[in-house]
Design an enzyme around this catalytic site. Sequence first.
Site, PDB file in Angstrom:
ATOM      1  N   LYS A   1     101.242 -58.077  46.542  1.00 48.44           N
ATOM      2  CA  LYS A   1     102.136 -58.997  45.831  1.00 48.44           C
ATOM      3  C   LYS A   1     102.735 -58.305  44.624  1.00 48.44           C
ATOM      4  CE  LYS A   1      99.220 -60.003  42.106  1.00 48.44           C
ATOM      5  NZ  LYS A   1      99.409 -59.516  40.726  1.00 48.44           N
TER       6      LYS A   1
ATOM      7  N   ASP B   1      94.020 -65.230  42.016  1.00 52.84           N
ATOM      8  CA  ASP B   1      95.199 -64.852  42.807  1.00 52.84           C
ATOM      9  C   ASP B   1      95.011 -65.093  44.303  1.00 52.84           C
ATOM     10  OD1 ASP B   1      96.274 -63.968  40.460  1.00 52.84           O
ATOM     11  OD2 ASP B   1      96.144 -61.824  40.939  1.00 52.84           O
TER      12      ASP B   1
HETATM   13  O1  C5P Z   1      90.120 -64.940  38.684  1.00 49.36           O
HETATM   14  P1  C5P Z   1      89.815 -63.487  38.607  1.00 49.36           P
HETATM   15  O2  C5P Z   1      88.373 -63.202  38.953  1.00 49.36           O
HETATM   16  O3  C5P Z   1      90.742 -62.640  39.389  1.00 49.36           O
HETATM   17  O4  C5P Z   1      90.014 -63.075  37.085  1.00 49.36           O
HETATM   18  C1  C5P Z   1      89.540 -61.855  36.564  1.00 49.36           C
HETATM   19  C2  C5P Z   1      89.580 -61.927  35.055  1.00 49.36           C
HETATM   20  O5  C5P Z   1      90.941 -61.916  34.598  1.00 49.36           O
HETATM   21  C3  C5P Z   1      88.989 -63.185  34.461  1.00 49.36           C
HETATM   22  O6  C5P Z   1      87.605 -63.055  34.271  1.00 49.36           O
HETATM   23  C4  C5P Z   1      89.713 -63.270  33.135  1.00 49.36           C
HETATM   24  O7  C5P Z   1      89.178 -62.373  32.198  1.00 49.36           O
HETATM   25  C5  C5P Z   1      91.103 -62.759  33.479  1.00 49.36           C
HETATM   26  N1  C5P Z   1      92.047 -63.842  33.812  1.00 49.36           N
HETATM   27  C6  C5P Z   1      92.506 -64.687  32.817  1.00 49.36           C
HETATM   28  N2  C5P Z   1      93.393 -65.668  33.124  1.00 49.36           N
HETATM   29  C7  C5P Z   1      93.852 -65.822  34.386  1.00 49.36           C
HETATM   30  C8  C5P Z   1      93.398 -64.974  35.417  1.00 49.36           C
HETATM   31  C9  C5P Z   1      92.496 -63.982  35.099  1.00 49.36           C
HETATM   32  O8  C5P Z   1      92.107 -64.559  31.658  1.00 49.36           O
HETATM   33  N3  C5P Z   1      94.738 -66.789  34.652  1.00 49.36           N
END
Ligand code: C5P
Length: 297
Positions: free
Chosen positions: A19, A141
């Site tokens: 993406k 995502d």
């Molecule tokens: O959801 P995911 O595990 O991919 O997110 C990884 C990290 O990215 C989260 O722990 C957070 O620190 C950050 N994040 C965030 N806000 C989002 C998506 C991700 O702060 N909307």
Amino acid sequence: MSSPAYRPLPPATYFAPAKLNLDLRVGAPRADGFHPIRSWFVTVGLFDRLDFSPADDIRLTCSDPTIPVDGRNLVVRAAEALRPGDGRGVLIHLEKSIPAGGGLGGGSSDAATTLLALNEFWKLGLPIDRLHDIAATLGSDVPFFLHGPSSLCEGRGDVVTPVPPPGCGQALLVLPGLHMPTPAVFKRLDELRPTVPDFAHGTVVVGGAGALALLPGLSNDLETPAFDLRPELAELRQEIEGIVARPVRMSGSGSTLFTLYDTDAEAQAAQTVVTQKTGMRCVVAGICPGPRHGSLQ
Ligand code: C5P
């Protein structure tokens, strides 16, 4: 033991697209630590390949020896989340082409593709809403990749609304080979703008305009913190903008840089010159490629 009604399908191959965040606005952190986002996500034609074959338990192998193949891998977690309690298993081989830590969502796409594939492979018949809920537990995502190919993603990324694709057909991706840790980039953003109100940078751009009309309006709030952490990325962006004479943006939390073209010929010409002048790996990828999920081979 498998239930008598269950007959494993023959091995199946699925393709998981990368993406791009064409536009990404980030608000102040929420109480749970995540940041509210508004982002225009599109799939692009750079694919990981996943092969599924029958097995007694859940096993993953991967072409890239640096990628874990245990419960740290979202593919394994997706399979575990879907597995029915009757002994069905699967052997998954993951052939990586999407670089990890590049802001291209490879791991998330692999996980979403695993959910879609195993829903068929194990004949579970789960509705997309149920897969969406499971996807959201795996990562912010992941839900986008169940829907795609052009969506406005809000909440922490998991509230997905389809929008028309852009009018331009090709993206030039420049892959600098830097692994950007997403949490560190969000943290640096908070340090750099501790008091900024939510979405201070305006409304996310979506729309069907061609490349040159679209590019100047696109922005990514994570560019400033990513470039602060890795100043060489800012220099590279500037260098590429000088070469291609059009705006260059970063995807997600980096490190992939991209620009847009209306035609494949223009994108290929830019790829040649950017590769020559920067020495970076460059890929021309179609925007919103046709679905390749579920293609039995
Ligand atoms: O959801 P995911 O595990 O991919 O997110 C990884 C990290 O990215 C989260 O722990 C957070 O620190 C950050 N994040 C965030 N806000 C989002 C998506 C991700 O702060 N909307």
